[in-house]
Design an enzyme around this catalytic site. Structure first.
Site, PDB file in Angstrom:
ATOM      1  N   HIS A  68       1.639  -7.005 -19.673  1.00 42.28           N
ATOM      2  CA  HIS A  68       1.223  -5.603 -19.605  1.00 42.28           C
ATOM      3  C   HIS A  68       2.408  -4.706 -19.954  1.00 42.28           C
ATOM      4  O   HIS A  68       3.466  -4.824 -19.344  1.00 42.28           O
ATOM      5  CB  HIS A  68       0.721  -5.261 -18.193  1.00 42.28           C
ATOM      6  CG  HIS A  68      -0.731  -5.593 -17.989  1.00 42.28           C
ATOM      7  ND1 HIS A  68      -1.521  -4.930 -17.085  1.00 42.28           N
ATOM      8  CD2 HIS A  68      -1.535  -6.517 -18.575  1.00 42.28           C
ATOM      9  CE1 HIS A  68      -2.753  -5.410 -17.137  1.00 42.28           C
ATOM     10  NE2 HIS A  68      -2.791  -6.386 -18.028  1.00 42.28           N
TER      11      HIS A  68
ATOM     12  N   TYR B 101      -3.183   3.212 -10.751  1.00 42.16           N
ATOM     13  CA  TYR B 101      -2.780   3.617  -9.395  1.00 42.16           C
ATOM     14  C   TYR B 101      -3.335   5.025  -9.180  1.00 42.16           C
ATOM     15  O   TYR B 101      -2.944   5.952  -9.873  1.00 42.16           O
ATOM     16  CB  TYR B 101      -1.258   3.645  -9.278  1.00 42.16           C
ATOM     17  CG  TYR B 101      -0.598   2.286  -9.240  1.00 42.16           C
ATOM     18  CD1 TYR B 101      -0.356   1.570 -10.406  1.00 42.16           C
ATOM     19  CD2 TYR B 101      -0.206   1.729  -8.029  1.00 42.16           C
ATOM     20  CE1 TYR B 101       0.253   0.323 -10.368  1.00 42.16           C
ATOM     21  CE2 TYR B 101       0.423   0.483  -7.982  1.00 42.16           C
ATOM     22  CZ  TYR B 101       0.643  -0.210  -9.153  1.00 42.16           C
ATOM     23  OH  TYR B 101       1.259  -1.451  -9.119  1.00 42.16           O
TER      24      TYR B 101
ATOM     25  N   PRO C  48       2.818  -3.046  -0.654  1.00 39.52           N
ATOM     26  CA  PRO C  48       2.554  -3.632  -1.975  1.00 39.52           C
ATOM     27  C   PRO C  48       2.421  -2.614  -3.108  1.00 39.52           C
ATOM     28  O   PRO C  48       2.258  -2.988  -4.255  1.00 39.52           O
ATOM     29  CB  PRO C  48       1.252  -4.407  -1.763  1.00 39.52           C
ATOM     30  CG  PRO C  48       0.657  -3.868  -0.521  1.00 39.52           C
ATOM     31  CD  PRO C  48       1.748  -3.312   0.297  1.00 39.52           C
TER      32      PRO C  48
ATOM     33  N   LYS D  70       6.348  -5.411  -5.375  1.00 37.85           N
ATOM     34  CA  LYS D  70       7.687  -5.987  -5.246  1.00 37.85           C
ATOM     35  C   LYS D  70       7.758  -7.219  -4.360  1.00 37.85           C
ATOM     36  O   LYS D  70       8.721  -7.989  -4.438  1.00 37.85           O
ATOM     37  CB  LYS D  70       8.646  -4.923  -4.675  1.00 37.85           C
ATOM     38  CG  LYS D  70       8.918  -3.794  -5.641  1.00 37.85           C
ATOM     39  CD  LYS D  70       9.781  -4.261  -6.820  1.00 37.85           C
ATOM     40  CE  LYS D  70       9.579  -3.357  -8.017  1.00 37.85           C
ATOM     41  NZ  LYS D  70       9.058  -4.072  -9.177  1.00 37.85           N
TER      42      LYS D  70
ATOM     43  N   TYR E  49       9.735  -0.423 -11.677  1.00 34.74           N
ATOM     44  CA  TYR E  49       8.489  -1.189 -11.665  1.00 34.74           C
ATOM     45  C   TYR E  49       8.661  -2.532 -12.392  1.00 34.74           C
ATOM     46  O   TYR E  49       8.200  -3.566 -11.909  1.00 34.74           O
ATOM     47  CB  TYR E  49       7.355  -0.395 -12.325  1.00 34.74           C
ATOM     48  CG  TYR E  49       5.981  -0.971 -12.054  1.00 34.74           C
ATOM     49  CD1 TYR E  49       5.418  -1.903 -12.913  1.00 34.74           C
ATOM     50  CD2 TYR E  49       5.276  -0.609 -10.914  1.00 34.74           C
ATOM     51  CE1 TYR E  49       4.171  -2.457 -12.657  1.00 34.74           C
ATOM     52  CE2 TYR E  49       4.017  -1.161 -10.653  1.00 34.74           C
ATOM     53  CZ  TYR E  49       3.479  -2.077 -11.525  1.00 34.74           C
ATOM     54  OH  TYR E  49       2.249  -2.636 -11.262  1.00 34.74           O
TER      55      TYR E  49
HETATM   56  P1  FAS Z   1       4.578 -16.208   2.599  1.00 37.87           P
HETATM   57  O1  FAS Z   1       4.135 -15.467   3.822  1.00 37.87           O
HETATM   58  O2  FAS Z   1       3.745 -16.146   1.366  1.00 37.87           O
HETATM   59  O3  FAS Z   1       4.724 -17.765   2.934  1.00 37.87           O
HETATM   60  C1  FAS Z   1       5.278 -18.176   4.163  1.00 37.87           C
HETATM   61  C2  FAS Z   1       4.746 -19.576   4.462  1.00 37.87           C
HETATM   62  O4  FAS Z   1       5.358 -20.036   5.676  1.00 37.87           O
HETATM   63  C3  FAS Z   1       3.243 -19.579   4.706  1.00 37.87           C
HETATM   64  O5  FAS Z   1       2.632 -20.598   3.945  1.00 37.87           O
HETATM   65  C4  FAS Z   1       3.105 -19.832   6.203  1.00 37.87           C
HETATM   66  O6  FAS Z   1       1.957 -20.603   6.519  1.00 37.87           O
HETATM   67  C5  FAS Z   1       4.366 -20.618   6.503  1.00 37.87           C
HETATM   68  N1  FAS Z   1       4.790 -20.517   7.902  1.00 37.87           N
HETATM   69  C6  FAS Z   1       4.742 -19.437   8.715  1.00 37.87           C
HETATM   70  N2  FAS Z   1       5.233 -19.746   9.926  1.00 37.87           N
HETATM   71  C7  FAS Z   1       5.602 -21.070   9.891  1.00 37.87           C
HETATM   72  C8  FAS Z   1       6.161 -21.974  10.824  1.00 37.87           C
HETATM   73  N3  FAS Z   1       6.428 -21.579  12.073  1.00 37.87           N
HETATM   74  N4  FAS Z   1       6.400 -23.246  10.438  1.00 37.87           N
HETATM   75  C9  FAS Z   1       6.121 -23.643   9.160  1.00 37.87           C
HETATM   76  N5  FAS Z   1       5.579 -22.840   8.225  1.00 37.87           N
HETATM   77  C10 FAS Z   1       5.321 -21.564   8.599  1.00 37.87           C
HETATM   78  N6  FAS Z   1       2.934  -8.620  -2.579  1.00 37.87           N
HETATM   79  C11 FAS Z   1       2.691  -8.022  -3.766  1.00 37.87           C
HETATM   80  O7  FAS Z   1       3.599  -7.939  -4.609  1.00 37.87           O
HETATM   81  N7  FAS Z   1       1.427  -7.490  -4.041  1.00 37.87           N
HETATM   82  C12 FAS Z   1       0.393  -7.593  -3.135  1.00 37.87           C
HETATM   83  O8  FAS Z   1      -0.709  -7.108  -3.395  1.00 37.87           O
HETATM   84  C13 FAS Z   1       0.606  -8.218  -1.904  1.00 37.87           C
HETATM   85  N8  FAS Z   1      -0.415  -8.343  -0.981  1.00 37.87           N
HETATM   86  C14 FAS Z   1      -0.147  -8.935   0.236  1.00 37.87           C
HETATM   87  C15 FAS Z   1      -1.159  -9.083   1.218  1.00 37.87           C
HETATM   88  C16 FAS Z   1      -0.873  -9.660   2.467  1.00 37.87           C
HETATM   89  C17 FAS Z   1      -1.967  -9.797   3.502  1.00 37.87           C
HETATM   90  C18 FAS Z   1       0.431 -10.116   2.758  1.00 37.87           C
HETATM   91  C19 FAS Z   1       0.751 -10.718   4.112  1.00 37.87           C
HETATM   92  C20 FAS Z   1       1.428  -9.994   1.791  1.00 37.87           C
HETATM   93  C21 FAS Z   1       1.143  -9.414   0.524  1.00 37.87           C
HETATM   94  N9  FAS Z   1       2.126  -9.299  -0.473  1.00 37.87           N
HETATM   95  C22 FAS Z   1       1.907  -8.710  -1.659  1.00 37.87           C
HETATM   96  C23 FAS Z   1       3.427  -9.817  -0.265  1.00 37.87           C
HETATM   97  C24 FAS Z   1       3.346 -11.286  -0.520  1.00 37.87           C
HETATM   98  O9  FAS Z   1       2.912 -11.505  -1.832  1.00 37.87           O
HETATM   99  C25 FAS Z   1       4.697 -11.829  -0.189  1.00 37.87           C
HETATM  100  O10 FAS Z   1       5.732 -11.041  -0.759  1.00 37.87           O
HETATM  101  C26 FAS Z   1       4.853 -13.264  -0.631  1.00 37.87           C
HETATM  102  O11 FAS Z   1       3.785 -13.993  -0.080  1.00 37.87           O
HETATM  103  C27 FAS Z   1       6.223 -13.713  -0.123  1.00 37.87           C
HETATM  104  O12 FAS Z   1       6.243 -15.085  -0.181  1.00 37.87           O
HETATM  105  P2  FAS Z   1       6.964 -15.923   0.990  1.00 37.87           P
HETATM  106  O13 FAS Z   1       8.252 -15.285   1.318  1.00 37.87           O
HETATM  107  O14 FAS Z   1       6.893 -17.329   0.514  1.00 37.87           O
HETATM  108  O15 FAS Z   1       6.061 -15.715   2.300  1.00 37.87           O
HETATM  109  C1  PHB Z   2      -2.531  -7.038  -7.208  1.00 47.37           C
HETATM  110  O1  PHB Z   2      -3.037  -7.268  -8.324  1.00 47.37           O
HETATM  111  O2  PHB Z   2      -2.849  -7.677  -6.170  1.00 47.37           O
HETATM  112  C2  PHB Z   2      -1.512  -5.934  -7.080  1.00 47.37           C
HETATM  113  C3  PHB Z   2      -1.037  -5.329  -8.236  1.00 47.37           C
HETATM  114  C4  PHB Z   2      -0.100  -4.301  -8.128  1.00 47.37           C
HETATM  115  C5  PHB Z   2       0.315  -3.897  -6.860  1.00 47.37           C
HETATM  116  C6  PHB Z   2      -0.181  -4.511  -5.709  1.00 47.37           C
HETATM  117  C7  PHB Z   2      -1.108  -5.532  -5.819  1.00 47.37           C
HETATM  118  O3  PHB Z   2       1.206  -2.878  -6.755  1.00 47.37           O
END
Ligand code: FAS
Ligand code: PHB
Length: 389
Positions: free
Chosen positions: A72, A200, A292, A296, A384
């Site tokens: 994009h 957005y 989000p 980032k 971005y």
């Molecule tokens: P993660 O949370 O992905 O992974 C951590 C892992 O550790 C999980 O699999 C968990 O099960 C495991 N774990 C936890 N506790 C443990 C324990 N005690 N023992 C062993 N394992 C354990 N980012 C964006 O850029 N755009 C978005 O739209 C977006 N939406 C999101 C929505 C939600 C609901 C959440 C919570 C986050 C969102 N994020 C988004 C951010 C997300 O993408 C994170 O930045 C990304 O998952 C980070 O990856 P990890 O650091 O690996 O953490």
């Molecule tokens: C998504 O596609 O989930 C998404 C894209 C851009 C954002 C947040 C989430 O800033």
């Protein structure tokens, strides 16, 4: 069991670190509390910076990303019934790639399985020991027995609610947090995206985001109060609310359909300082959370992991601990810039329940300045697409 690096968490941070370490010949074991299907079932991020694409190429898992990812060159801001394109590529010479976090995780899981590197899923009661000394230990329960992993280093990649950061004495940490009074209600649907690029939208009813996973699968979000529950939102109610926040052209083009996933993500800014505690290193959501809005979260996790993988390689291959000693400070410089940008984009486009008339006018002036100034658009674009690694 014994390994060189024990990784807690098999999300994108843990899996990417495991893959990069394996390619540097560094033995590692990942301990994950959930099942592979559960991890894949979490619908999260959708936008990859070029730094993240480079990291996945270094990990040898970028083939499908290049086949199926959507490059994009721009995003659009929608407010006051009009859309304004931010030409990321013209302003920075770089672009972003649309490729869901679920697919990144799937590719990393497949590569790890193919290489036969150990991942222990459905481990319970995970605990970290001895990381303030020279013989760290990870303990967990599985199949009714207690297991131990002796290691040289522990990487805490277990997300915001994980055990790693919680294992550090509070007095050794400085925590910075801002919890927003709203969340994002997200829906996934097998419908064509409303536009070619992300929209957005800032509207008096609240923020909305039109994103995608492919040309046939869309991802949409609307800002909702923190008290809302996803089960109180029928598909029809979601589509009506989204349509009410879009400009007329987008509202007209919107193709609706049944949701295949619907959930609410809370929004918060959070940073833990430092990121290193003896032989324990935090990376990804275990160390920081961003709203989000700036896309980032996943990308910050990738840059933490790149720094940590290079630092561990220097330690093992040249017996040089300097990058490990500089890990926390180096990550935090990048983390705080991403925190600032994510906070700024959130403040720019969301409706704050306690905003007074002055704040609303400032928000409008910020948007007007942004679309009328190339310098302002360039600043947004640079953040971005991702600041220099
Ligand atoms: P993660 O949370 O992905 O992974 C951590 C892992 O550790 C999980 O699999 C968990 O099960 C495991 N774990 C936890 N506790 C443990 C324990 N005690 N023992 C062993 N394992 C354990 N980012 C964006 O850029 N755009 C978005 O739209 C977006 N939406 C999101 C929505 C939600 C609901 C959440 C919570 C986050 C969102 N994020 C988004 C951010 C997300 O993408 C994170 O930045 C990304 O998952 C980070 O990856 P990890 O650091 O690996 O953490
Ligand atoms: C998504 O596609 O989930 C998404 C894209 C851009 C954002 C947040 C989430 O800033």
């Amino acid at each position: 069991m014994r390994t060189q690096v024990a990784i807690i968490g098999a999300g994108p941070a843990g899996l990417l670190l495991g893959q990069l370490l394996a390619r540097s010949g560094i033995d590692n074991i990942i301990v994950e509390q959930r099942s592979p299907d559960y991890v894949l079932g979490r619908i999260r991020a959708g936008i990859l910076e070029s730094v993240t694409v480079d990291a996945l190429e270094r990990a040898g898992v970028a083939a499908r990303l290049h086949d199926e990812g959507l490059p994009h060159d721009g995003i659009e801001l929608s407010f006051n019934g009009e859309r304004h394109r931010i030409d990321l590529h013209a302003l920075t010479g770089r672009r972003v790639t649309v490729y869901g976090q679920t697919e990144v995780t799937r590719d990393l899981m497949a590569a790890r399985q193919a290489e036969g590197t150990t991942t222990i899923y459905e481990a319970s009661d995970v605990s970290l020991h001895g990381f303030d000394g020279t013989r760290p230990l990870v303990r967990y329960r599985k199949d009714g027995a207690t297991h131990e992993i002796e290691c040289d280093y522990i990487a805490g990649c277990d997300g915001f609610h994980g055990v790693s950061r919680q294992s550090v004495p509070v007095a050794s940490t400085r925590l910075f947090e801002r919890v927003y009074p709203f969340g994002w209600l997200g829906i996934l649907s097998d419908t064509p995206p409303v536009a070619d690029e992300l929209i957005y939208a800032g509207h008096e009813r609240g923020f909305a985001l039109c994103s995608m996973r492919s040309k046939a699968r869309s991802r949409y979000y609307v800002q909702v109060p923190s008290t809302e529950r996803a089960e109180d939102w029928s598909d029809a109610r979601f589509w009506d609310e989204l349509r009410s926040r879009l400009d007329p052209q987008a509202a007209q083009s919107l193709v609706t359909g049944p949701s295949i996933e619907k959930s609410i993500a809370p929004l918060r800014s959070f940073v833990c300082e430092p990121l290193r505690f003896g032989r324990l290193f935090l990376a990804g959501d275990a160390a920081h959370i961003v709203p989000p809005t700036g896309a980032k979260g996943l990308n910050l996790a990738a840059s933490d992991v790149l720094y940590l993988a290079d630092a561990l390689a220097a330690r093992y291959q040249q017996d040089d601990p300097r990058e490990l000693d500089g890990y926390s400070e180096k990550c935090l410089r990048r983390i705080w810039k991403a925190e600032r940008f994510s906070w700024w984009m959130t403040s720019l486009l969301h409706r704050f329940p306690d905003a007074d008339a002055f704040s609303s006018r400032i928000q409008q002036a910020e948007l007007d300045f942004l679309v009328s100034s190339e310098a302002a658009r360039k600043a947004l674009a640079e953040n971005y697409v991702g600041l220099p690694y």
